[in-house]
Design an enzyme around this catalytic site. Structure first.
Site, PDB file in Angstrom:
ATOM      1  N   HIS A  95       0.830  -1.206   0.000  1.00  0.00           N
ATOM      2  CA  HIS A  95       0.000   0.000   0.000  1.00  0.00           C
ATOM      3  C   HIS A  95       0.875   1.270   0.000  1.00  0.00           C
ATOM      4  O   HIS A  95       2.061   1.201  -0.327  1.00  0.00           O
ATOM      5  CB  HIS A  95      -0.988  -0.042   1.157  1.00  0.00           C
ATOM      6  CG  HIS A  95      -1.680  -1.382   1.255  1.00  0.00           C
ATOM      7  ND1 HIS A  95      -2.649  -1.794   0.370  1.00  0.00           N
ATOM      8  CD2 HIS A  95      -1.484  -2.431   2.111  1.00  0.00           C
ATOM      9  CE1 HIS A  95      -3.038  -3.024   0.677  1.00  0.00           C
ATOM     10  NE2 HIS A  95      -2.346  -3.436   1.724  1.00  0.00           N
ATOM     11  N   GLU A 132      -1.450   0.003   8.114  1.00  0.00           N
ATOM     12  CA  GLU A 132      -0.614  -1.032   7.502  1.00  0.00           C
ATOM     13  C   GLU A 132       0.434  -0.408   6.587  1.00  0.00           C
ATOM     14  O   GLU A 132       1.579  -0.874   6.526  1.00  0.00           O
ATOM     15  CB  GLU A 132      -1.491  -2.000   6.709  1.00  0.00           C
ATOM     16  CG  GLU A 132      -0.705  -3.092   5.985  1.00  0.00           C
ATOM     17  CD  GLU A 132      -1.553  -3.912   5.047  1.00  0.00           C
ATOM     18  OE1 GLU A 132      -0.994  -4.836   4.412  1.00  0.00           O
ATOM     19  OE2 GLU A 132      -2.770  -3.629   4.921  1.00  0.00           O
ATOM     20  N   HIS A 187       3.510  -6.882   4.318  1.00  0.00           N
ATOM     21  CA  HIS A 187       2.137  -6.546   4.685  1.00  0.00           C
ATOM     22  C   HIS A 187       1.850  -6.932   6.129  1.00  0.00           C
ATOM     23  O   HIS A 187       2.635  -7.633   6.776  1.00  0.00           O
ATOM     24  CB  HIS A 187       1.148  -7.308   3.785  1.00  0.00           C
ATOM     25  CG  HIS A 187       1.101  -6.840   2.377  1.00  0.00           C
ATOM     26  ND1 HIS A 187       0.169  -5.950   1.915  1.00  0.00           N
ATOM     27  CD2 HIS A 187       1.895  -7.150   1.310  1.00  0.00           C
ATOM     28  CE1 HIS A 187       0.372  -5.720   0.623  1.00  0.00           C
ATOM     29  NE2 HIS A 187       1.422  -6.435   0.235  1.00  0.00           N
ATOM     30  N   GLU A 269       2.475 -11.660   5.359  1.00  0.00           N
ATOM     31  CA  GLU A 269       1.547 -10.995   6.268  1.00  0.00           C
ATOM     32  C   GLU A 269       2.109 -11.218   7.671  1.00  0.00           C
ATOM     33  O   GLU A 269       2.058 -12.327   8.200  1.00  0.00           O
ATOM     34  CB  GLU A 269       0.140 -11.587   6.143  1.00  0.00           C
ATOM     35  CG  GLU A 269      -0.477 -11.464   4.764  1.00  0.00           C
ATOM     36  CD  GLU A 269      -1.081 -10.091   4.499  1.00  0.00           C
ATOM     37  OE1 GLU A 269      -0.980  -9.204   5.379  1.00  0.00           O
ATOM     38  OE2 GLU A 269      -1.669  -9.897   3.409  1.00  0.00           O
TER      39      GLU A 269
END
Length: 305
Positions: A95, A132, A187, A269
């Site tokens: 992101h 995040e 992430h 993640e």
């Protein structure tokens, strides 16, 4: 008393220590060999975790220092120490902190081979508002410092310096253009409370439209296995209890960054931002430095063995 009762005390103690050490070595080697033969390039068996040798919580986390991204740091004790001179690593911070201000732009659909998806998303956040995008960028800086200390050339897909994005197809293209030896997208997840732990996402084979990633599926799995094993060992975090059946590994065909990659690439993640216990780790700079060290060691293991 045993037969050793007639020996001097110091010889009895030395004999006992030797017996214990022999048992530990044999047990450790046996567990390692079992994992290698049962997993190999196909990954850990269904329902199994990363290598048994990496299971002790926090192993490696107590060695070296836990300084920030600009400080000196060394891999955890027992971790990979190989030089990465001549290697190119692409880090893809998930992101972008500015995506939230560009909803229309990031909603644009792009071709990921087997579907069309949004250019990018805003990502998730903790209940306290730690984004995040901020987490992934901070972690990327820490990993870059450690990789550069090993001699690697590190390329970012972005450094928070763009208005938004890049889009998922461009993220893959940047890794391909850099001819990366390994690419890792960083992430944190946004799942339900009570869902805890990390997982590494591996590419499924996709050959549709602009996606032709068959050649990188096997090396990406090797990268993911080593990343999961070292992340567990250094951070002490458990593999996800909601994805991957305890293996810490998940295979997906719906991520453009993996579908469109022509270099070995995985996503990690690092935890679930929506769970208070995971969030407490993800927001802790000391833990993020351990996470960076685990990721660095996993990449190093992949590139040097």
């Amino acid at each position: 008393m045993s037969n050793g009762s007639t020996l001097p005390p110091h010889r009895r103690l030395r004999g006992a220590l030797l017996a214990v050490l022999t048992t530990l070595v044999v047990a450790g080697l046996g567990g390692w060999l079992f994992w290698r033969t049962s997993g190999g390039d196909g990954g850990p068996p269904h329902g199994a975790g990363p290598p048994a040798a990496s299971r002790s919580p926090g192993s490696g986390g107590a060695s070296g220092t836990d300084r920030g991204p600009d400080g000196k740091d060394s891999p955890g004790k027992g971790g990979p120490h190989g030089s990465l001179k001549g290697k190119v690593v692409v880090l893809d911070p998930g992101h972008n902190p500015h995506n939230r201000d560009h909803g229309r732009e990031i909603a644009r659909r792009v071709n990921i081979g087997n579907a069309h998806k949004e250019c990018d998303t805003t990502g998730t956040s903790t209940d306290d508002g730690y984004a995040e995008a901020s987490f992934s960028l901070d972690l990327a800086h820490r990993v870059r410092t450690l990789l550069q200390q090993k001699g690697a050339k590190v390329v970012f897909t972005h450094d928070g310096d763009r208005r938004y994005g890049p889009c998922v197809d461009e993220r893959a293209a940047l890794g391909n253009k850099a001819h990366a030896d390994a690419a890792v997208s960083l992430h944190a997840d946004g799942s339900a409370r009570g869902n805890r732990g990390f997982h590494v996402i591996l590419p499924a084979r996709v050959t549709a439209g602009p996606a032709h990633n068959a050649a990188i599926v096997t090396p990406s799995r090797r990268l993911g296995e080593r990343l999961a094993g070292r992340f567990l060992a250094v951070t002490g975090s458990a593999p996800s209890n909601y994805v991957g059946h305890g293996t810490g590994l998940d295979v997906r065909s719906d991520l453009g960054g993996l579908n469109l990659s022509t270099v070995p690439k995985v996503f990690i993640e690092c935890g679930n931002m929506r769970d208070p216990k995971d969030a407490a780790e993800l927001t802790d700079a000391h833990w993020r430095q351990k996470a960076a060290r685990g990721i660095t060691e996993g990449i190093t293991d992949f590139l040097t063995r």
